[in-house]
Design a protein around this motif. Sequence first.
Motif, PDB file in Angstrom:
ATOM      1  N   ARG A   1       1.495   3.236 -10.035  1.00 43.89           N
ATOM      2  CA  ARG A   1       1.045   3.276  -8.638  1.00 43.89           C
ATOM      3  C   ARG A   1      -0.126   2.306  -8.421  1.00 43.89           C
ATOM      4  O   ARG A   1      -0.227   1.650  -7.376  1.00 43.89           O
TER       5      ARG A   1
ATOM      6  N   PHE B   1       0.831  -1.208   0.000  1.00 44.20           N
ATOM      7  CA  PHE B   1       0.000   0.000   0.000  1.00 44.20           C
ATOM      8  C   PHE B   1       0.872   1.268   0.000  1.00 44.20           C
ATOM      9  O   PHE B   1       0.634   2.201  -0.783  1.00 44.20           O
TER      10      PHE B   1
ATOM     11  N   GLY C   1      -0.179  -0.721  -5.768  1.00 45.29           N
ATOM     12  CA  GLY C   1      -1.154  -0.700  -4.678  1.00 45.29           C
ATOM     13  C   GLY C   1      -2.095  -1.878  -4.649  1.00 45.29           C
ATOM     14  O   GLY C   1      -2.506  -2.330  -3.565  1.00 45.29           O
TER      15      GLY C   1
ATOM     16  N   ALA D   1      -1.760  -4.907  -2.275  1.00 41.66           N
ATOM     17  CA  ALA D   1      -2.080  -4.876  -0.847  1.00 41.66           C
ATOM     18  C   ALA D   1      -3.371  -5.623  -0.526  1.00 41.66           C
ATOM     19  O   ALA D   1      -3.531  -6.148   0.584  1.00 41.66           O
TER      20      ALA D   1
ATOM     21  N   SER E   1       3.938   1.510  -0.981  1.00 40.61           N
ATOM     22  CA  SER E   1       4.699   1.598  -2.235  1.00 40.61           C
ATOM     23  C   SER E   1       3.952   2.433  -3.261  1.00 40.61           C
ATOM     24  O   SER E   1       4.556   3.223  -4.002  1.00 40.61           O
ATOM     25  N   ALA E   2       2.639   2.273  -3.290  1.00 39.05           N
ATOM     26  CA  ALA E   2       1.827   3.029  -4.255  1.00 39.05           C
ATOM     27  C   ALA E   2       1.817   4.520  -3.952  1.00 39.05           C
ATOM     28  O   ALA E   2       1.551   5.334  -4.845  1.00 39.05           O
ATOM     29  N   LEU E   3       2.121   4.889  -2.717  1.00 37.86           N
ATOM     30  CA  LEU E   3       2.094   6.296  -2.310  1.00 37.86           C
ATOM     31  C   LEU E   3       3.487   6.908  -2.227  1.00 37.86           C
ATOM     32  O   LEU E   3       3.634   8.054  -1.779  1.00 37.86           O
TER      33      LEU E   3
END
Length: 498
Positions: free
Chosen positions: A197, A119, A201, A204, A121-123
């Motif tokens: 992204r 999660f 994400g 997760a 990583s996407a942000l």
Amino acid sequence: MSKSFPSPFRPIDSLKLTFNHIKIWYTAGMGFFTDAYDLLIIGYILATIEDSYKYAGIVMPGFTSYLVGPDKDFWNGLLASIALWAAIVGQLIFGFLGDYWGRKKVYGVEATLLTIGAFLSALSPNLIWLIIFRFIMGVGIGGDYPISATIMSEYANVKDRGKLIALVFSNQALGSLAAAAVGIISAVVLPPCIAWRVMAGIGAFPAATVIYLRRKVPETPRYSLLANGNVEEAKKAASFLGGDIETRQPVLAKRMSLSEILSKYGTLLIGTAIPWFILDIAFYGTGLYSSPIIAPIFGSPFPKSATVLPLSEFQGDLAYALFLGAVPYLVGFPGYFTAVALLDKLGRKVIQIQGFTMMAIIYLLVSAVMIVSKGHKVSGFLIPAEAAFLLYALSFFFIDFGPNTTTFVIPAEVYPVRFRTTGHGISAASGKLGAAITTYLFPTLLTSMGIKNLLVMLAVVSIIGALLTFFFVPETKNKSLEEVAKEELVTPTTTAKQ
């Protein structure tokens, strides 16, 4: 196993498959769905960021400067492999804790790390944070190996144990398909800066669905009785399957010192660790770096001349490039389930040996029909290119219907209860070490040796894997875990007299 104390687990060993066997499979398997997704999706993320700049002139602040700059090889290698290095840490730590604290106390922690890492990583605001978050995720990936494999093996009945453990692992096949689907669809419908992204994400969610279930799984009957001496807890765990255990008094697995464990199981550790190391060299090497063989057949998705493509055209080319990268894993997909179907019939050892042997034969055949030009580049084949590709792709079937599955199953069966997650963790860490080294070294080896000579090298190491399996790995089918591990069972009073 002590003759005076036959296995108290015969009632659950002889059970037919129950719904709760399947429930444990799902609970354990969804972690491996996520493992495969997250380990493969990073290749698509890298391609999206790099190709966006190269072919569409799109700059992603905090990322592009690292991945296409003067130190691009270092940053590409680090991002591609950081989850593998982290997985080694997770496999060793969770393997030790699973034996020291018990399976239940740590089960669900690794899925939580997976969820948080994916999660975040996407942000990620920049590449450094992406590397940090993927390290957290990688520790969770590593921790999943010894704990999930052991929980499934210690709950499984004898007749279906190989099938059930392999089914846990075969969720990797589904995770690979999901990574390909998410990567390709995201590349087509989303701008590149958002697409990567989304790819990161989505990983997760599958792990998040099993955190609660993992926390609710009872401690395994074997660890409850043989490590903790807790008869009531063991009976409760057995009743979870609809079975029982045959004892009213505590029965313990004999404690062994480290020197005793190494003396008794040291050669076995060679048999479970080194073939896994060899397997992951071949699996990651031929999977991640198969473009020299695939490109002459399917062609390059991007134009050869430097040009800035319109966004819609670039997105189509990127999706095609991601599809080509997924081809080897798609071909190997049926191999997982062929192994599942035959593992308890043919046996683990036979399947692992035939897998390594067929890999070696195929690598040698593909190398023999390959025509290389100066600079070790593939210029063609002595047989139709399509036939060469089908032959090469067949190696992925035998990887999965072979050591990719069996190296996961065998360590969950052959070690004693107090060393089972540790032995599996060490073996799995050996495999990921091979994968991490391959991720770093193969680009250099491709340049210096070429794919033809690399295939010959992989054939040689595959033969070594088959020989190590033959000499150091026992057959485990149709045997209880206590029989396979030669577990010595004692009563607490016996232990006190020693």
